[in-house]
Motif scaffolding. Structure first.
Motif, PDB file in Angstrom:
ATOM      1  N   ARG A   1       1.190   4.248  -2.957  1.00 10.69           N
ATOM      2  CA  ARG A   1       1.010   5.690  -2.758  1.00 10.69           C
ATOM      3  C   ARG A   1       2.223   6.469  -3.270  1.00 10.69           C
ATOM      4  O   ARG A   1       2.074   7.544  -3.870  1.00 10.69           O
ATOM      5  N   ILE A   2       3.420   5.937  -3.025  1.00 13.54           N
ATOM      6  CA  ILE A   2       4.631   6.591  -3.533  1.00 13.54           C
ATOM      7  C   ILE A   2       4.621   6.603  -5.057  1.00 13.54           C
ATOM      8  O   ILE A   2       4.931   7.617  -5.701  1.00 13.54           O
ATOM      9  N   GLU A   3       4.235   5.494  -5.641  1.00 21.75           N
ATOM     10  CA  GLU A   3       4.199   5.394  -7.106  1.00 21.75           C
ATOM     11  C   GLU A   3       3.198   6.384  -7.695  1.00 21.75           C
ATOM     12  O   GLU A   3       3.448   6.989  -8.749  1.00 21.75           O
ATOM     13  N   ALA A   4       2.070   6.584  -7.019  1.00 23.19           N
ATOM     14  CA  ALA A   4       1.059   7.529  -7.509  1.00 23.19           C
ATOM     15  C   ALA A   4       1.620   8.955  -7.547  1.00 23.19           C
ATOM     16  O   ALA A   4       1.361   9.717  -8.489  1.00 23.19           O
ATOM     17  N   VAL A   5       2.410   9.332  -6.534  1.00 21.65           N
ATOM     18  CA  VAL A   5       3.036  10.660  -6.521  1.00 21.65           C
ATOM     19  C   VAL A   5       4.035  10.770  -7.677  1.00 21.65           C
ATOM     20  O   VAL A   5       4.090  11.792  -8.375  1.00 21.65           O
ATOM     21  N   CYS A   6       4.815   9.714  -7.892  1.00 18.84           N
ATOM     22  CA  CYS A   6       5.777   9.729  -9.002  1.00 18.84           C
ATOM     23  C   CYS A   6       5.058   9.919 -10.336  1.00 18.84           C
ATOM     24  O   CYS A   6       5.486  10.727 -11.176  1.00 18.84           O
TER      25      CYS A   6
ATOM     26  N   ALA B   1       4.925  16.066   1.978  1.00 19.49           N
ATOM     27  CA  ALA B   1       3.618  16.634   2.325  1.00 19.49           C
ATOM     28  C   ALA B   1       2.592  15.538   2.600  1.00 19.49           C
ATOM     29  O   ALA B   1       1.688  15.721   3.423  1.00 19.49           O
ATOM     30  N   GLU B   2       2.738  14.395   1.929  1.00 20.93           N
ATOM     31  CA  GLU B   2       1.792  13.289   2.120  1.00 20.93           C
ATOM     32  C   GLU B   2       2.266  12.302   3.180  1.00 20.93           C
ATOM     33  O   GLU B   2       1.677  11.225   3.342  1.00 20.93           O
ATOM     34  N   GLY B   3       3.333  12.650   3.900  1.00 18.25           N
ATOM     35  CA  GLY B   3       3.831  11.785   4.964  1.00 18.25           C
ATOM     36  C   GLY B   3       4.495  10.526   4.465  1.00 18.25           C
ATOM     37  O   GLY B   3       4.605   9.538   5.201  1.00 18.25           O
TER      38      GLY B   3
ATOM     39  N   GLU C   1       0.824  -1.210   0.000  1.00 19.12           N
ATOM     40  CA  GLU C   1       0.000   0.000   0.000  1.00 19.12           C
ATOM     41  C   GLU C   1       0.858   1.261   0.000  1.00 19.12           C
ATOM     42  O   GLU C   1       0.580   2.216  -0.741  1.00 19.12           O
ATOM     43  N   LYS C   2       1.917   1.280   0.800  1.00 16.83           N
ATOM     44  CA  LYS C   2       2.776   2.464   0.853  1.00 16.83           C
ATOM     45  C   LYS C   2       3.482   2.686  -0.479  1.00 16.83           C
ATOM     46  O   LYS C   2       3.558   3.821  -0.976  1.00 16.83           O
TER      47      LYS C   2
ATOM     48  N   TRP D   1       9.755  15.364  -4.492  1.00 15.96           N
ATOM     49  CA  TRP D   1      10.213  15.080  -3.134  1.00 15.96           C
ATOM     50  C   TRP D   1       9.392  15.851  -2.100  1.00 15.96           C
ATOM     51  O   TRP D   1       9.011  15.302  -1.061  1.00 15.96           O
ATOM     52  N   SER D   2       9.092  17.109  -2.402  1.00 14.65           N
ATOM     53  CA  SER D   2       8.308  17.904  -1.443  1.00 14.65           C
ATOM     54  C   SER D   2       6.884  17.365  -1.328  1.00 14.65           C
ATOM     55  O   SER D   2       6.293  17.386  -0.240  1.00 14.65           O
ATOM     56  N   ASP D   3       6.328  16.842  -2.416  1.00 17.99           N
ATOM     57  CA  ASP D   3       4.990  16.251  -2.354  1.00 17.99           C
ATOM     58  C   ASP D   3       4.988  14.966  -1.525  1.00 17.99           C
ATOM     59  O   ASP D   3       4.030  14.690  -0.789  1.00 17.99           O
TER      60      ASP D   3
END
Length: 344
Positions: A269-274, A329-331, A265-266, A324-326
């Motif tokens: 979420r990281i992949e979605a930001v990328c 921001a999303e923890g 799951e984590k 990186w900043s996003d």
């Protein structure tokens, strides 16, 4: 390829290429490859500009070191940086007692004997020099001083104390004599590295998988200690055994086992930001450790020439700084993780 210069002791500087080559796959890790395939992977690494090669007696029970011997023969010794490891001696054994059954394939029938003593370190160096066919090693790492390999905190403590009581003085002597330029430990967990840094004069730690796009717990205490002491980090396992390369697919590997649900799951979420920033997960994963000034080199594995060339292409990808900043921001990233942005 870009380089990073590490210098902790006067006139003992080491210049690393940002991308190093970890030779565990050349020891027939998870599948057997031919000498020709191993040679092609090493040649591809050299052609990409890689000049840092890391190996160990464990990798193929001596096979990776002997394959490096063939590749390095004829190359100028000052043109590359080489590290290997101590802490294991290899003994001839019956086939059924061979170390690494189911992990290393088609290797010599040898078994490992853990030995972090003074004599064990000196003998390990002698054997590695013979297998490698060279007369000088740049860096020695005490190998696998972690719970994962020794089974419990109590057993690990015994080995850590054995190193500091005995083998540590062999490493100091080799460094003081100029036989090696630096020493440290190659470990899968940051906690033993911190213990060693608190108890001895170590130069470098090869930390496998514990400072990645997925994990930054080592920023709490260990990496600040390294910064204070001038200790460098070589980062192995930047993909956390695979999941940061493949993405959160069913059966994806994390820490050499199938990834649990929370990790899947984590990573999702990281992949979605990328993806929002037009970057690939694997690209961000390889770039992330190099944002830290403590990291001298990152060493992903490569069992084929194509994999090695792909790693170089990934390293050259452009990653938007806002990614990186996003993540912060999303923890999804430690607040103290260096990002290259002003004040961060």
């Amino acid at each position: 390829m870009k380089t990073r210069h590490f210098e902790r002791l006067a006139s003992r500087g080491i210049t690393f290429t940002e991308l190093g080559f970890g030779t565990a796959p050349l020891g027939n890790l998870y599948r057997a490859i031919s000498d020709e395939e191993a040679e092609a992977a090493l040649e591809a690494a050299w052609e990409t500009g890689c000049r840092y090669f890391d190996t160990a007696p464990l990798y193929g029970l001596g096979l990776a070191e002997t394959r490096l011997n063939r590749f390095l023969r004829g190359r100028k010794r000052d043109d590359y940086v080489l590290s290997t490891k101590v802490g294991r001696l290899l003994r001839v054994a019956p086939p059924q007692e061979r170390t690494g059954i189911g992990k290393f394939f088609d290797t010599p029938t040898r078994r490992e004997v853990y030995d972090y003593t003074y004599d064990g370190v000196m003998r390990s160096v002698e054997f590695s020099l013979e297998r490698l066919g060279i007369d000088r090693i740049d860096i020695l790492y005490a190998h696998d001083l972690d719970v994962f390999n020794h089974g419990s905190k109590e057993a690990l403590k015994v080995k850590l104390e054995e190193l500091m009581r005995s083998g540590y003085y062999a490493l100091l002597s080799l460094r003081d004599q100029g036989v090696i330029k630096a020493f440290g430990a190659g470990v899968n967990e940051w906690q033993p590295c911190q213990w060693l840094a608190e108890h001895g004069d170590f130069d470098l730690f090869l930390l496998a998988g514990r400072y990645t796009l997925l994990e930054q717990e080592s920023l709490e205490t260990f990496l600040p200690l390294c910064e204070d002491r001038g200790i460098g980090i070589v980062l192995g396992g930047p993909y956390n055994s695979g999941i940061l390369a493949t993405g959160p697919k069913p059966g994806a590997f994390y820490n050499y086992s199938e990834a649990p649900k929370d990790i899947l799951e984590k990573v999702g979420r990281i992949e979605a930001v990328c993806e929002r920033h037009g970057a690939k997960l694997i690209e961000a994963a390889l770039k992330f450790p190099l944002l830290s000034p403590l990291v001298c080199s990152v060493i992903p594995g490569g069992q084929s020439a194509d994999q090695v060339k792909a790693n170089r292409a990934i390293l050259d990808a452009d990653i938007p700084a806002e990614l990186w900043s996003d993540l912060k921001a999303e923890g999804l990233m430690h607040p103290a993780a260096p990002t290259g942005l002003p004040g961060r």
